[in-house]
Design an enzyme around this catalytic site. Structure first.
Site, PDB file in Angstrom:
ATOM      1  N   GLU A 105       0.897  -1.218  -0.014  1.00  0.00           N
ATOM      2  CA  GLU A 105       0.170   0.218  -0.077  1.00  0.00           C
ATOM      3  C   GLU A 105       0.871   1.257  -0.079  1.00  0.00           C
ATOM      4  OE1 GLU A 105      -3.687   1.902   2.676  1.00  0.00           O
ATOM      5  OE2 GLU A 105      -2.589   0.223   3.372  1.00  0.00           O
ATOM      6  N   ARG A 125       5.537 -13.021   9.928  1.00  0.00           N
ATOM      7  CA  ARG A 125       6.181 -11.966   9.455  1.00  0.00           C
ATOM      8  C   ARG A 125       7.545 -11.716  10.102  1.00  0.00           C
ATOM      9  NH1 ARG A 125       2.837  -6.806  11.561  1.00  0.00           N
ATOM     10  NH2 ARG A 125       4.851  -5.810  11.005  1.00  0.00           N
ATOM     11  N   LYS A 160       4.597   0.421  11.426  1.00  0.00           N
ATOM     12  CA  LYS A 160       4.279   1.581  10.527  1.00  0.00           C
ATOM     13  C   LYS A 160       4.051   3.025  11.299  1.00  0.00           C
ATOM     14  CE  LYS A 160       2.892   0.975   6.330  1.00  0.00           C
ATOM     15  NZ  LYS A 160       2.161   0.908   4.861  1.00  0.00           N
TER      16      LYS A 160
END
Length: 602
Positions: free
Chosen positions: A63, A298, A308
């Site tokens: 994204e 992850r 983030k």
């Protein structure tokens, strides 16, 4: 396309559960009859008749709302690497479904980062660079198909009401009072949503699945919301935008993705992924077999924050100089720090992929970088804490050349010339007036070798009025120069690096260390009060960067931005890609020679 080079040390491919799935699919011919138009976005019935020549198709779908970090590097290496190894294609796709948070700056940075890691999505046959926004027409068509087939409805509840009626992990949700709207009313409302008749948040399109499902993600998830916002790619064409969980599977299907590989937080979303694609395949909007979503753990690293939100906080509150600060775990920061693409490839292969969450020690990451740079980095001399060395019996005004190999194990790297003279710079730690036990370097009456030069014998030192040593004196043994017959005539234990005081030069060197001083920033520590909440910012390492003026050998003046070197005894350094100028490079320490953060290695 997925053509990043692999060196001989990484040719053997490690088996993992994802490769086992792909191997089984290829053996069964599961995807062999897929059709490929070369134009993702065509409905299934409009596909060209050509079979897809790619054995598999994967994708990396960021994204564009921030800069990529180390975790993304793992995903990039995995997806592009699988496509490379299996004769497939990997797509780079921007999931740009949220216009309020996305910017062209992030798109450009992501493209640059993937290229920097050594991967490509274009060749002479295909260009597999895509945007979710390219498919907005198809997503609208998919949403309207769900409405027409009775599998979606427009809800007029507020966000608070929807949240209250959603239920909990142990309690079923409640049907919306608008769930029984007719197909005609739902279609009319959705058309009017698209026309801009309603304000943000007043209506939302939801899939009609099961409000009593034990999986909360199947309790009539939202699939389209109203957003009166300008999109970086489509401008003001749309005022409704798809939810990511709705858009992503459609993008995968339209692009003919075979294996949609994502991290474990999407595991609970897989039932909706499958539900949606099966319904769209039933309606002929996408072809079968539909993509398969596969989840892996992850990346979790000690001493690193990959949230983030927290990375944005570090930048906005100016705890770092920006997204490309060499201490940041972003790929732009890693590049500026001097970490290499090959080091990321090796790290990704070393840690592998699995379903189990694990915490990887940052030492492993640094070791991978050292291993790669040990092979590829030329050696240079740099004195980081300079102390003047005066060779009293060396003729005034005289200098000579020392021929030095650029790499001790790679003769093909060639040689360079280092000027030697009467006055040199050595490391301050290489002299002790009163030596400690086992000290082998310079102290009065002791001898040591100047690397690639002569053996010298220390005769004393000069001090300032405060008693600080400001210069060391010695005599050299003329017949002991390295590379001559007398080089081995005198045996010494100390071996010192040096830089000519007359022909070396002073330069800015930045000694970077880990940004955080604890393995798990923000986590509770032993002895903390039970009700104590710790802030990850409290764990920032106050010594994460130290800027010094060092003396460098003359050859380093010619370094270009992003040239990497091993400064002998100190570690691996890179010429800063932003601040370096022709003839005046600025150097960043990438990693020390050993796992000793914050310390130069002797």
């Amino acid at each position: 396309m997925s053509n990043a080079p692999k060196d001989a040390s990484t040719v053997a491919l490690a088996t993992n559960f994802i490769r086992n799935i792909i191997d089984a699919d290829l053996a069964s011919g599961k995807h062999a009859q897929r059709r490929w138009s070369g134009q993702p976005g065509l409905a299934a019935q409009q596909l060209a008749s050509d079979l897809d020549q790619a054995k598999i198709r994967t994708r990396f779908p960021p994204e564009p709302n921030g800069y990529l970090h180390f975790g993304h590097a793992k995903s990039i290496c995995l997806n592009f690497g699988l496509a490379r190894d299996y004769g497939g294609r990997c797509h780079l796709r921007f999931d740009d479904t949220n216009p309020e948070k996305e910017e062209k700056e992030y798109v450009d940075s992501i493209i640059d980062a993937v290229h920097w890691l050594g991967f490509a999505w274009q060749d002479d046959k295909e260009n597999n660079l895509y945007y979710a926004s390219d498919y907005f027409d198809w997503m609208i068509a998919s949403a309207e198909y769900l409405i027409a087939s009775g599998n979606a409805y427009v809800d007029s509840q507020s966000a608070e009401e929807m949240r209250a009626n959603r239920g909990t992990l142990t309690q079923a949700g409640k049907d919306s009072p608008y769930r029984k709207r007719s197909v005609e009313e739902n279609m009319d409302l959705f058309k009017r949503m698209q026309a801009g008749e309603f304000a943000d948040g007043t209506l939302i399109l939801r899939a009609k699945i099961d409000m009593a499902s034990p999986n909360i993600n199947l309790r009539d998830p939202a699939i389209y919301r109203i957003r009166h916002a300008t999109h970086h790619n489509t401008g003001d064409k749309w005022c409704v935008y798809p939810m990511y969980t709705f858009a992503h599977p459609i993008e995968d299907a339209l692009e003919n993705i075979t294996h949609s590989i994502c991290t474990l937080e999407f595991e609970d979303q897989r039932p909706f992924y499958d539900w949606l694609l099966e319904h769209l395949a039933d309606g002929g909007l996408v072809q079968r077999p539909v993509p398969q979503q596969i989840e892996f753990s992850r990346l979790n690293l000690t001493y690193v924050i990959l949230s983030k939100r927290k990375l944005i906080q570090l930048v906005e509150e100016k705890h770092v100089s920006g997204w490309d600060d060499p201490r940041m775990p972003t790929l732009v920061g890693a590049r500026r720090r001097g970490y290499s693409p090959e080091g990321f490839h090796l790290f990704a292969e070393r840690i592998g992929v699995s379903k189990a969450d694990s915490l990887i020690d940052y030492v492993l990451f640094e070791d991978c970088m050292r291993e790669v740079m040990n092979e590829s980095a030329e050696r240079r001399f740099a004195v980081l804490d300079p102390l003047r060395l005066i060779i009293d019996n060396y003729p005034q005004g005289q200098s000579e050349e020392c021929i030095v190999h650029n790499h001790p194990f790679k003769p093909e790297f060639g040689t360079r010339v280092m000027p030697f003279g009467r006055e040199l710079w050595i490391e301050r730690e290489d002299f002790m007036e009163v030596p400690s036990k086992g000290y082998r370097r310079l102290f009065p009456d002791n001898m040591a070798r100047l690397r690639h030069g002569y053996v010298v014998k220390c005769t004393g030192c000069d001090k300032d009025e405060d008693g600080n040593v400001i210069a060391v004196h010695c005599n050299y043994l003329p017949d002991t120069k390295s590379g001559t017959p007398g080089a081995d005539s005198v045996k010494v234990k100390g071996n010192l690096h040096w830089v000519s005081a007359a022909e070396g030069y002073a330069a800015e060197v930045r000694l970077y260390d880990r940004l955080f001083s604890t393995p798990a920033p923000g986590s509770r520590r032993e002895g903390d009060a039970p009700d104590l909440e710790r802030n990850f910012l409290d764990d920032i390492n106050p010594d994460s960067v130290r800027i010094i003026t060092a003396w460098l050998e003359p050859a380093l003046r010619q370094a270009k931005a992003e040239d990497r070197f091993q400064f002998e005894r100190h570690g691996y350094f890179v010429a800063d890609r932003i601040d370096s100028k022709d003839g005046a490079p600025v150097f960043n320490r990438t990693v020390t020679l050993k796992d000793s953060p914050g310390k130069a290695n002797a």
